[in-house]
Write a protein that holds these residues in place. Sequence first.
Motif: not given
Length: 196
Positions: A68-69, A108, A110-111, A119, A125, A142
């Motif tokens: 995800s971004q 962002s 990296r998650v 998440i 994040i 997050a």
Amino acid sequence: MQRRKLLACLSAAVLAPQGLRAAPLAYQLMPEATDVRFTFLLSGQPQQGRLPVTKARIRIDPANLARSQADITLDARRARTGLIFATEALKSAGVLDTARHPQIRFRSTRVRLGPDGRISDGAAIEGDLTLRGTTRPLILQAALYRRPGSAPDDLSELDVQLTGQLSRAAFGATGYGELVADRVRLAIKARIRRAG
């Protein structure tokens, strides 16, 4: 002939997972349900301020949440605190310098998922924050949740909560150092809706 068929089957098997992998889903920020707040100490007393979001590019990959971004732009010129003199000082050349740097951007990189692979509950994040033309890494704790009462597979609207802190000196925002502490806490609540 058999060898050609075998090579074709092997190629299809190797390429299939990449070809079938779905792209992350695009989401739109719902401004009426979004609140970006910051807290700072002024003469030792906590004060709060707000920043409006001007642009948001959000992608969520339900099959692989770590992909995800987020790319968020805030309008520094419209930053507000509860005190008019503090708001003017905030926008001054010694702090946000909004005349030269009207935008603040977080992208962002990296998650990191929580221990349960979501998440939330320990997720973070990591990204780059650009403030006053200076870019530094920033980590936000997050949490991403489905709306209360929604079906388990209903990802049409999601609630996001982000928290973190930064050193304003790291970005050159050292003005009024005798009155305002260096650490600034961030608290962001947002609602996002599936685009399209």
